[in-house]
Write a protein that holds these residues in place. Structure first.
Motif, PDB file in Angstrom:
ATOM      1  N   GLY A  54       0.818  -1.215   0.000  1.00  8.89           N
ATOM      2  CA  GLY A  54       0.000   0.000   0.000  1.00  8.89           C
ATOM      3  C   GLY A  54       0.846   1.258   0.000  1.00  8.89           C
ATOM      4  O   GLY A  54       0.739   2.111  -0.876  1.00  8.89           O
ATOM      5  N   VAL A  55       1.719   1.382   1.003  1.00 12.12           N
ATOM      6  CA  VAL A  55       2.508   2.618   1.154  1.00 12.12           C
ATOM      7  C   VAL A  55       3.647   2.647   0.136  1.00 12.12           C
ATOM      8  O   VAL A  55       4.000   3.700  -0.393  1.00 12.12           O
ATOM      9  N   GLY A  56       4.219   1.470  -0.162  1.00  5.74           N
ATOM     10  CA  GLY A  56       5.260   1.381  -1.190  1.00  5.74           C
ATOM     11  C   GLY A  56       6.621   1.010  -0.622  1.00  5.74           C
ATOM     12  O   GLY A  56       7.064   1.623   0.340  1.00  5.74           O
ATOM     13  N   GLY A 300      -4.486  13.068   0.875  1.00  3.37           N
ATOM     14  CA  GLY A 300      -4.661  13.081  -0.566  1.00  3.37           C
ATOM     15  C   GLY A 300      -5.596  11.985  -1.019  1.00  3.37           C
ATOM     16  O   GLY A 300      -6.145  11.230  -0.217  1.00  3.37           O
ATOM     17  N   ARG A 301      -5.742  11.956  -2.340  1.00  4.96           N
ATOM     18  CA  ARG A 301      -6.623  10.979  -2.982  1.00  4.96           C
ATOM     19  C   ARG A 301      -5.823   9.707  -3.247  1.00  4.96           C
ATOM     20  O   ARG A 301      -4.606   9.767  -3.455  1.00  4.96           O
ATOM     21  N   TYR A 302      -6.496   8.572  -3.227  1.00  3.43           N
ATOM     22  CA  TYR A 302      -5.785   7.290  -3.478  1.00  3.43           C
ATOM     23  C   TYR A 302      -6.685   6.386  -4.295  1.00  3.43           C
ATOM     24  O   TYR A 302      -7.157   5.368  -3.817  1.00  3.43           O
ATOM     25  N   ASP A 303      -6.889   6.780  -5.566  1.00  2.00           N
ATOM     26  CA  ASP A 303      -7.897   6.101  -6.381  1.00  2.00           C
ATOM     27  C   ASP A 303      -7.573   4.648  -6.699  1.00  2.00           C
ATOM     28  O   ASP A 303      -8.473   3.884  -7.019  1.00  2.00           O
ATOM     29  N   GLY A 304      -6.281   4.243  -6.606  1.00  2.00           N
ATOM     30  CA  GLY A 304      -5.959   2.850  -6.973  1.00  2.00           C
ATOM     31  C   GLY A 304      -5.595   1.973  -5.793  1.00  2.00           C
ATOM     32  O   GLY A 304      -5.222   0.816  -5.973  1.00  2.00           O
ATOM     33  N   LEU A 305      -5.685   2.500  -4.564  1.00  2.00           N
ATOM     34  CA  LEU A 305      -5.166   1.748  -3.413  1.00  2.00           C
ATOM     35  C   LEU A 305      -5.919   0.439  -3.178  1.00  2.00           C
ATOM     36  O   LEU A 305      -5.318  -0.599  -2.927  1.00  2.00           O
ATOM     37  N   SER A 306      -7.235   0.480  -3.278  1.00  2.00           N
ATOM     38  CA  SER A 306      -8.018  -0.736  -3.025  1.00  2.00           C
ATOM     39  C   SER A 306      -7.576  -1.854  -3.977  1.00  2.00           C
ATOM     40  O   SER A 306      -7.348  -2.996  -3.550  1.00  2.00           O
ATOM     41  N   GLU A 307      -7.404  -1.516  -5.264  1.00  2.00           N
ATOM     42  CA  GLU A 307      -6.958  -2.542  -6.224  1.00  2.00           C
ATOM     43  C   GLU A 307      -5.552  -3.036  -5.873  1.00  2.00           C
ATOM     44  O   GLU A 307      -5.252  -4.221  -6.001  1.00  2.00           O
ATOM     45  N   MET A 308      -4.665  -2.114  -5.416  1.00  2.00           N
ATOM     46  CA  MET A 308      -3.300  -2.541  -5.051  1.00  2.00           C
ATOM     47  C   MET A 308      -3.339  -3.568  -3.928  1.00  2.00           C
ATOM     48  O   MET A 308      -2.437  -4.380  -3.765  1.00  2.00           O
TER      49      MET A 308
END
Ligand code: AMP
Length: 457
Positions: A54-56, A300-308
């Motif tokens: 998630g965080v990277g 901030g926004r995290y539009d792809g996090l759920s998929e990650m």
């Protein structure tokens, strides 16, 4: 024997300071409820993979700062696994969203949390290894409106309302758009190209990240690298039309709500999951108490996090407020206000200034309504029973001890309470008490049925 101390970067929060923490938390709960947020509490430790994914991997948080350990299996049914104390709470909230299929309701999920986070950072004022965040997340399937720029503006306006209600002065909102997952590859390619000829002059982290995750080069704090960073391409020049329009709508909505801001094209924030809007609220240097740690919140926004994390599409936006830093800021601003000869009477922050400057560690933040002083140990039980009745009626009561001399009881009572109630053999027999009010020095005999109203006054 050497004495044991709190571990480096951790600390005890003591009364009366905890009163201020409670006030901040109560204000957050009250303000967030007006925007219909509900509370979520996720575990303090999670599978290490959650943060790595998630965080990277290449972020400072994951590569250097996590408290991670290999947890042994205790039974055959358990696997040994790598666990980590949460360094932030967004990944945990999104994991819970996926695990409990919260998106299936079709509604936006508006969740807030208050709790400790853990990062092995270099401790200094405003930077700890265990610190507290107050955060909120809005996420849901795209059909719930989760991608709308309205969400971004609404959450920023809520933050402005929260900071105003607390009476924080000198705050500044800085924001940027870091683009969508389709803008990102073009920008990263440009960064790689720009970094290739200069990376050998940069710090070891930057040299590595220039290859593994060029975006994270922009988090570098080394003074020697700043000139190179300033010369790198800006993400703003790589946004596609949709990201540009989204950001313009966020700014227009902020204008309409009267939330002032400043766009900073270099604000990328140190976590991989951010997309589009990223922001920070910082304090003007003169309003500080924080020194170099002047960011009081970020998000901030995290539009792809759920998929990650293996979940369904669930765009979202959130923030985390550094509660430790809010406390330091309020303390320093209140001290300043108390020192001024004539503090502005109608500023809610200043109204508490005198109160906060009067209290010192080891005494309660607010005086009890009464201190019950039993005269002789035979009266201890009667004192406790009287205290019970008065507390159930809503009063704050301290109870002394019958072994104390009267002089000591008066000293303690004067430090801890507004009134002293003396309870000797006569008082217990007649139910007429001797009460002294410290504010005016008046001492009187009061029958039991009038005691409550006197002590409340
Ligand atoms: P982040 O999760 O890194 O986006 O940080 C959000 C906010 O949490 C920051 O703006 C700080 O106010 C606070 N924060 C982050 N790290 C720490 C720390 N080590 N100690 C105290 N506050 C922190």
């Amino acid at each position: 024997m050497s004495t044991l101390k709190a571990v480096r970067g951790t600390r005890d929060l003591l009364p009366p300071e905890t009163k201020l923490w409670q006030h901040i938390e109560a204000t957050a709960r009250e303000v967030f409820a007006r925007y219909s947020f509900g509370e979520i509490r996720t575990p303090i430790f999670e599978d290490t993979q959650l943060f790595a994914r998630g965080v990277g991997e290449e972020t400072d948080i994951v590569s250097k700062e996590m408290f991670t350990w290999e947890d042994r299996a205790r039974a055959q049914s358990e696997k040994a696994q790598s666990l980590t104390l949460r360094p932030e709470n967004t990944a945990g909230v999104v994991r819970a969203y996926i695990e409990h299929s919260l998106g299936e309701s079709g509604h936006l999920q508006k969740l807030y949390y208050i709790g400790p986070q853990f990062r092995r950072e270099r401790p200094q004022r405003g930077r700890y290894r265990q610190f507290w965040q107050i955060g909120a997340e809005v996420l849901g399937p795209p059909s719930s409106g989760s991608e709308s720029p309205l969400r971004d503006a609404e959450i920023l306006e809520m933050l402005a309302a929260f900071l105003d209600q607390l009476g924080i002065r000198g705050r500044k909102l800085i924001l940027n758009s870091v683009g969508s997952s389709s803008d990102r590859p073009r920008y990263i390619a440009a960064l790689r190209e720009a970094l290739a000829p200069v990376k050998s002059q940069m710090c070891a982290d930057c040299q590595r990240r220039a290859d593994t995750n060029p975006l994270r080069v922009l988090d570098c704090k080394h003074p020697e690298d700043q000139a190179i960073l300033a010369s790198l391409p800006k993400i703003a020049d790589f946004l596609d039309d949709a990201s540009r329009a989204h950001f313009a709508s966020v700014l227009a909505a902020l204008d309409a709500c009267g939330v002032p801001y400043q766009v900073n094209p270099r604000l990328v924030r140190g976590l991989d999951y951010y997309t589009r809007t990223t922001f920070e609220f910082v304090l003007e240097s003169t309003e500080g108490g924080l020194g170099s740690q002047n960011a009081i919140l970020g998000g901030g926004r995290y539009d792809g996090l759920s998929e990650m994390l293996g979940g369904p599409r669930a765009p979202g936006i959130g923030f985390a407020i550094g509660e430790d830093r809010l406390v330091l800021t309020l303390q320093s601003q209140r001290e300043k206000a108390a020192a001024e000869v004539n503090p502005a009477a109608n500023n809610p922050a200043d109204n508490n200034a005198a109160d906060m400057s009067r209290v010192t560690a080891g005494t309660p933040a607010l005086l009890a309504d009464a201190y019950i002083a039993p005269l002789g140990e035979a009266q201890n039980i009667a004192a406790l029973a009287l205290a019970r009745d008065l507390r159930r009626a809503g009063l704050t009561i301290e109870v002394g001890d019958g072994s104390f001399r009267l002089k000591k009881s008066f000293e303690f009572a004067n430090a801890l309470a507004r009134h002293i109630v003396i309870l000797g053999e006569d008082e217990a027999a007649t139910s007429i008490y001797t009460v002294k009010t410290f504010s005016n020095g008046e001492q009187q005999k009061i029958p039991r049925n009038e005691l409550l109203s006197l002590l409340q006054s």
